[in-house]
Design a protein around this motif. Sequence first.
Motif, PDB file in Angstrom:
ATOM      1  N   ASN A 185      -5.580  10.900   0.182  1.00  7.66           N
ATOM      2  CA  ASN A 185      -6.500  11.900   0.703  1.00  7.66           C
ATOM      3  C   ASN A 185      -6.183  13.210  -0.017  1.00  7.66           C
ATOM      4  OD1 ASN A 185      -7.733  10.185   2.628  1.00  7.66           O
ATOM      5  ND2 ASN A 185      -5.999  10.484   4.000  1.00  7.66           N
ATOM      6  N   LYS A 221      -1.923  -1.174  -3.718  1.00  9.27           N
ATOM      7  CA  LYS A 221      -3.072  -0.283  -3.550  1.00  9.27           C
ATOM      8  C   LYS A 221      -2.561   1.135  -3.312  1.00  9.27           C
ATOM      9  CE  LYS A 221      -6.511  -2.008  -1.416  1.00  9.27           C
ATOM     10  NZ  LYS A 221      -7.340  -2.615  -0.343  1.00  9.27           N
ATOM     11  N   THR A 238       0.837  -1.208   0.000  1.00  6.76           N
ATOM     12  CA  THR A 238       0.000   0.000   0.000  1.00  6.76           C
ATOM     13  C   THR A 238       0.865   1.249   0.000  1.00  6.76           C
ATOM     14  OG1 THR A 238      -1.762  -1.129   1.212  1.00  6.76           O
ATOM     15  CG2 THR A 238      -1.817   1.270   1.203  1.00  6.76           C
ATOM     16  N   SER A 252       0.209   5.175   0.786  1.00  8.08           N
ATOM     17  CA  SER A 252      -0.759   6.139   1.307  1.00  8.08           C
ATOM     18  C   SER A 252      -0.113   7.505   1.407  1.00  8.08           C
ATOM     19  CB  SER A 252      -1.255   5.713   2.693  1.00  8.08           C
ATOM     20  OG  SER A 252      -1.905   4.465   2.645  1.00  8.08           O
ATOM     21  N   HIS A 312     -11.323  11.016  -1.161  1.00  7.64           N
ATOM     22  CA  HIS A 312     -10.563   9.869  -0.665  1.00  7.64           C
ATOM     23  C   HIS A 312     -10.482   8.830  -1.786  1.00  7.64           C
ATOM     24  CE1 HIS A 312     -10.799  11.527   3.400  1.00  7.64           C
ATOM     25  NE2 HIS A 312     -12.086  11.739   3.174  1.00  7.64           N
ATOM     26  N   TYR A 313      -9.301   8.700  -2.362  1.00  8.55           N
ATOM     27  CA  TYR A 313      -9.089   7.753  -3.457  1.00  8.55           C
ATOM     28  C   TYR A 313      -8.481   6.458  -2.932  1.00  8.55           C
ATOM     29  CZ  TYR A 313      -9.903  11.477  -6.863  1.00  8.55           C
ATOM     30  OH  TYR A 313     -10.467  12.482  -7.615  1.00  8.55           O
ATOM     31  N   THR A 314      -8.992   5.336  -3.423  1.00  2.00           N
ATOM     32  CA  THR A 314      -8.393   4.020  -3.183  1.00  2.00           C
ATOM     33  C   THR A 314      -8.337   3.316  -4.536  1.00  2.00           C
ATOM     34  OG1 THR A 314      -9.279   3.879  -0.929  1.00  2.00           O
ATOM     35  CG2 THR A 314      -8.537   1.833  -1.955  1.00  2.00           C
ATOM     36  N   LYS A 330      -3.629   4.856  -1.991  1.00  2.00           N
ATOM     37  CA  LYS A 330      -4.632   5.574  -1.209  1.00  2.00           C
ATOM     38  C   LYS A 330      -4.205   7.034  -1.067  1.00  2.00           C
ATOM     39  CE  LYS A 330      -6.638   3.310   2.125  1.00  2.00           C
ATOM     40  NZ  LYS A 330      -6.923   2.582   3.397  1.00  2.00           N
TER      41      LYS A 330
END
Length: 494
Positions: free
Chosen positions: A85, A81, A47, A49, A137-139, A83
Amino acid sequence: MSRAAPASRTVIVGVAIVACVFCLLELTGKPAGSLSSPPELRAKNGTLSLTLHAAVASGKNAFYFNGQPNAPTLRLAPGDKLKINYINDLPAKPPERCLAGPCMDMTNLHFHGLTVSPDAPQDDVLTMMAMPGKTLHYTVQIPKNHPPGLYWYHTHPHGESYRQVLDGMSGALVIEGIESYFPALTGLPERVLVVRGRSIKEDPQAADLKQRVHLSSEVCGSEQEAPDEVMTVNGSMRPEIAIAPGERQFWRIVNASADRYVDLELEGQSFEIVAMDGEPIAQHDPDHRTRVSGRVLLPPAGRLEAIVTGPAGGTGRLVTHCVDTGPDGDPNPAMVLADIVSRTGAGSAVKMSQTSVKPSLNTVDLEAEEKAAPRFTVTFTEDKNGFYINGEKFAPEAAPMVRAKVGSYQHWKIVNATGELHPMHIHQVHFLAYAENDRPIADPLWLDTVNVPYRGSVDVIMDFTDPIIRGMSVFHCHLLNHEDKGMMAKILFE
């Protein structure tokens, strides 16, 4: 037939990182110093972020990361992934007007070229929109079989895309593993070069800036307007790129300009092209994994990934040549993008490491689809009131202009009925551009953005086979001033 091509052929592909705050050396025509690079962020434990802000820096819109006007380079592997903001800190009452009306400082993100879902919270540019003071908020789930290569992210609010991207709201995004498709890349020094346009329309230093990049006065087309942009590389104007004579480096170049072409040449050298628009050549042509070209035309949003060799004399220049954009087009003059110097130390490239990615080699027989009549025709037109696709301006509430059955390849014809170039981009998918003006292209490549000649056409085979792409998406001209004025339409993948 499968699309293999002899490796020896030459290819010319026709088919903070925020607005730079120039230092005194750049304005006086002296060397700008070594090429700088934005911060790099890598996924950990699958991930990546981060928090990204949209704000104002030095009077222009900018991405802010860690309190600084900067757009980090994002690095992920297939299966990771992403993520984000994304916080809109732009002013609620912007002072200027946008191309199609008052600016509202709405904003969002587009992950250009990624084969990911067009639905929220992934690559959704239609319903995900943040007004000032709001957060998105992207995922984004990168598929395990995603092609490795260079992609990029930028804002995509219809009506305000041009202004925000011209100001520099964009960054590079790398999907790791391309060396699995071309092992000779392993251990080579790697550079990511983000090329952007900088407006000089109202800049009191315009004359100095033009001199700095040796802006050519040559008129290579019939456009009447004076040049109003200069190009920067990683936020600097005409930086120095260190490479020793005979040294091989892997360059990843994105044309992140809002509305300008670049016709790239490393003087005296050739590009050994490994990928275009994030698509490794080897993926569809494993017997001929590279192309060699002395010059490569990149439309806005186009990407080039290539091995370059340091000039024998130790110095040289990375230049863009003049591009004839047509009688109604904007000027695209020649200029110097960067100086090549034989030096190590500050600004040196980082060596590539081996990534564990299993290559997905996919040769397909498309001869029947190429010979068949187009399943859909896209026609670009324009007049004094705006820009159109098939006679229609984009409207957020409009129904999809076309529906595509997921699981198929489709022959599309892109027709440019105007007097200027238009680069056509479609979200979520790549396509094979195989004919221009009804003549076969000698060395066709898979792209996500293709140059369509003025008063001409391009035939492509759309790859709609990935089940991940289901949902509402868009295609449009990637001259973002044209997209903002209506040259965009919806497509429903179903």
